[in-house]
Design a protein around this motif. Structure first.
Motif, PDB file in Angstrom:
ATOM      1  N   GLY A 134       5.521  28.891  30.551  1.00  0.00           N
ATOM      2  CA  GLY A 134       4.856  27.610  30.761  1.00  0.00           C
ATOM      3  C   GLY A 134       5.829  26.469  30.527  1.00  0.00           C
TER       4      GLY A 134
ATOM      5  N   ASN B 286       5.844  20.045  31.218  1.00  0.00           N
ATOM      6  CA  ASN B 286       6.691  18.842  31.143  1.00  0.00           C
ATOM      7  C   ASN B 286       8.091  19.149  30.606  1.00  0.00           C
ATOM      8  OD1 ASN B 286       7.591  16.318  29.364  1.00  0.00           O
ATOM      9  ND2 ASN B 286       6.388  15.611  31.104  1.00  0.00           N
ATOM     10  N   GLY B 287       8.233  20.336  30.018  1.00  0.00           N
ATOM     11  CA  GLY B 287       9.549  20.749  29.512  1.00  0.00           C
ATOM     12  C   GLY B 287       9.795  20.427  28.052  1.00  0.00           C
TER      13      GLY B 287
ATOM     14  N   THR C  33       8.637  21.810  25.125  1.00  0.00           N
ATOM     15  CA  THR C  33       8.973  22.931  24.236  1.00  0.00           C
ATOM     16  C   THR C  33      10.233  23.641  24.736  1.00  0.00           C
ATOM     17  OG1 THR C  33       7.304  24.296  25.360  1.00  0.00           O
ATOM     18  CG2 THR C  33       6.676  23.289  23.265  1.00  0.00           C
TER      19      THR C  33
ATOM     20  N   ASP D  21       7.069  29.454  35.402  1.00  0.00           N
ATOM     21  CA  ASP D  21       5.958  28.533  35.709  1.00  0.00           C
ATOM     22  C   ASP D  21       5.700  28.612  37.204  1.00  0.00           C
ATOM     23  OD1 ASP D  21       4.190  26.132  35.959  1.00  0.00           O
ATOM     24  OD2 ASP D  21       4.906  25.721  33.943  1.00  0.00           O
ATOM     25  N   ARG D  22       4.454  28.353  37.560  1.00  0.00           N
ATOM     26  CA  ARG D  22       4.138  28.376  39.002  1.00  0.00           C
ATOM     27  C   ARG D  22       4.617  27.107  39.690  1.00  0.00           C
ATOM     28  NH1 ARG D  22      -1.593  27.875  36.947  1.00  0.00           N
ATOM     29  NH2 ARG D  22      -1.806  30.104  37.316  1.00  0.00           N
TER      30      ARG D  22
ATOM     31  N   ALA E 292       2.607  34.326  36.810  1.00  0.00           N
ATOM     32  CA  ALA E 292       3.200  35.003  35.655  1.00  0.00           C
ATOM     33  C   ALA E 292       3.291  36.515  35.857  1.00  0.00           C
ATOM     34  CB  ALA E 292       2.379  34.690  34.414  1.00  0.00           C
TER      35      ALA E 292
ATOM     36  N   ASP F  75       2.910  29.483  26.315  1.00  0.00           N
ATOM     37  CA  ASP F  75       2.250  28.173  26.387  1.00  0.00           C
ATOM     38  C   ASP F  75       1.529  27.996  27.715  1.00  0.00           C
ATOM     39  OD1 ASP F  75       1.445  25.766  25.313  1.00  0.00           O
ATOM     40  OD2 ASP F  75       3.332  24.723  25.649  1.00  0.00           O
TER      41      ASP F  75
ATOM     42  N   GLU G 280      -6.600  35.366  30.030  1.00  0.00           N
ATOM     43  CA  GLU G 280      -5.262  35.426  30.621  1.00  0.00           C
ATOM     44  C   GLU G 280      -4.237  35.970  29.620  1.00  0.00           C
ATOM     45  OE1 GLU G 280      -3.026  31.819  32.046  1.00  0.00           O
ATOM     46  OE2 GLU G 280      -2.846  33.079  33.832  1.00  0.00           O
TER      47      GLU G 280
HETATM   48  C1  LIG Z   1       0.369  23.599  28.772  1.00  0.00           C
HETATM   49  S1  LIG Z   1       1.511  23.596  30.099  1.00  0.00           S
HETATM   50  C2  LIG Z   1       3.044  23.967  29.287  1.00  0.00           C
HETATM   51  C3  LIG Z   1       3.561  22.817  28.476  1.00  0.00           C
HETATM   52  C4  LIG Z   1       5.031  22.929  28.126  1.00  0.00           C
HETATM   53  N1  LIG Z   1       5.311  24.076  27.301  1.00  0.00           N
HETATM   54  C5  LIG Z   1       5.554  21.653  27.494  1.00  0.00           C
HETATM   55  O1  LIG Z   1       5.864  21.633  26.286  1.00  0.00           O
HETATM   56  O2  LIG Z   1       5.680  20.656  28.218  1.00  0.00           O
HETATM   57  C6  LIG Z   1       1.158  25.111  30.913  1.00  0.00           C
HETATM   58  C7  LIG Z   1       2.043  25.415  32.111  1.00  0.00           C
HETATM   59  O3  LIG Z   1       1.854  26.795  32.419  1.00  0.00           O
HETATM   60  C8  LIG Z   1       1.785  26.958  33.815  1.00  0.00           C
HETATM   61  N2  LIG Z   1       0.939  28.164  34.037  1.00  0.00           N
HETATM   62  C9  LIG Z   1      -0.289  28.414  33.490  1.00  0.00           C
HETATM   63  N3  LIG Z   1      -0.729  29.629  33.848  1.00  0.00           N
HETATM   64  C10 LIG Z   1       0.264  30.177  34.627  1.00  0.00           C
HETATM   65  C11 LIG Z   1       0.400  31.426  35.299  1.00  0.00           C
HETATM   66  N4  LIG Z   1      -0.569  32.371  35.241  1.00  0.00           N
HETATM   67  N5  LIG Z   1       1.524  31.671  36.005  1.00  0.00           N
HETATM   68  C12 LIG Z   1       2.504  30.719  36.066  1.00  0.00           C
HETATM   69  N6  LIG Z   1       2.425  29.512  35.460  1.00  0.00           N
HETATM   70  C13 LIG Z   1       1.314  29.242  34.743  1.00  0.00           C
HETATM   71  C14 LIG Z   1       1.178  25.676  34.359  1.00  0.00           C
HETATM   72  O4  LIG Z   1       1.651  25.436  35.674  1.00  0.00           O
HETATM   73  C15 LIG Z   1       1.694  24.639  33.363  1.00  0.00           C
HETATM   74  O5  LIG Z   1       2.864  23.989  33.836  1.00  0.00           O
END
Ligand SMILES: C[S@@+](CC[C@H](N)C(=O)[O-])C[C@H]1O[C@@H](n2cnc3c(N)ncnc32)[C@H](O)[C@@H]1O
Length: 159
Positions: free
Chosen positions: A36, A39-40, A42, A59-60, A80, A100, A112
């Motif tokens: 995840g 925004n980048g 973490t 990430d997708r 994922a 995340d 999930e």
């Molecule tokens: C809560 S955000 C992550 C925040 C990030 N760690 C940060 O600190 O900025 C969740 C991210 O996970 C991605 N995501 C959620 N489920 C996903 C999946 N099954 N496959 C790929 N990406 C996924 C979403 O596109 C999103 O960008």
């Protein structure tokens, strides 16, 4: 607790949890996995704390702050399930995974996490850590740093 206070608690837990995990895995070899990018934030903290480790990122979508774009060879863009399978095919060995993913809908997020857990487990080196916002299965749950309220952030050790 106000939403602002709740956000502060989450950010503090992320920082303290990642710092603690980064120190704990120091004696072990292996790469890092960010599940995840978002925004980048973490990801940026992981690379700051673990500058000598390769950090894989799934990430997708690729939509982080411009300063937090991972190197192309370490970014796996897609769902994922497929990206974790690709990492396994490449023989990646992960010593620290930060989970995340999330929609913000508790039932969906828990489902999930349970579905993806068996795809994360085979990538982990024995004794490696998974730090997660969501409950995962198939790992030993361990106590994290004292500064984090139990169940605010979850810590798992790979068998
Ligand atoms: C809560 S955000 C992550 C925040 C990030 N760690 C940060 O600190 O900025 C969740 C991210 O996970 C991605 N995501 C959620 N489920 C996903 C999946 N099954 N496959 C790929 N990406 C996924 C979403 O596109 C999103 O960008």
């Amino acid at each position: 607790m106000s939403r602002l206070e709740s956000m502060r608690r989450r950010l503090t837990a992320q920082i303290d949890g990642i710092n603690w995990a980064a120190e704990t895995i120091a004696p072990l070899n292996g790469d890092v996995l960010e599940l995840g990018l978002g925004n980048g934030r973490t990801y940026d903290h992981l690379r700051d704390r673990l500058p000598n480790r390769r950090i894989w990122v799934i990430d997708r979508i690729l939509q982080p702050h411009p300063s937090c774009i991972p190197p192309a060879e370490c970014f796996l863009q897609g769902e994922a399930d497929a990206m974790l399978a690709r990492l396994a095919d490449q023989g990646a060995r992960i010593v620290l995974a930060h989970y995340d993913f999330g929609f913000g809908v508790k039932d969906k997020d828990v489902a999930e996490g349970a579905r993806l857990s068996p795809l994360i487990a085979p990538l982990m080196v024995p004794g490696g850590l998974v730090v997660s916002q969501q409950p995962l299965i198939g790992f030993e749950q361990i106590a994290g740093p004292d500064t984090i309220a139990p169940d605010r952030y979850l810590f798992y050790r790979a068998p």
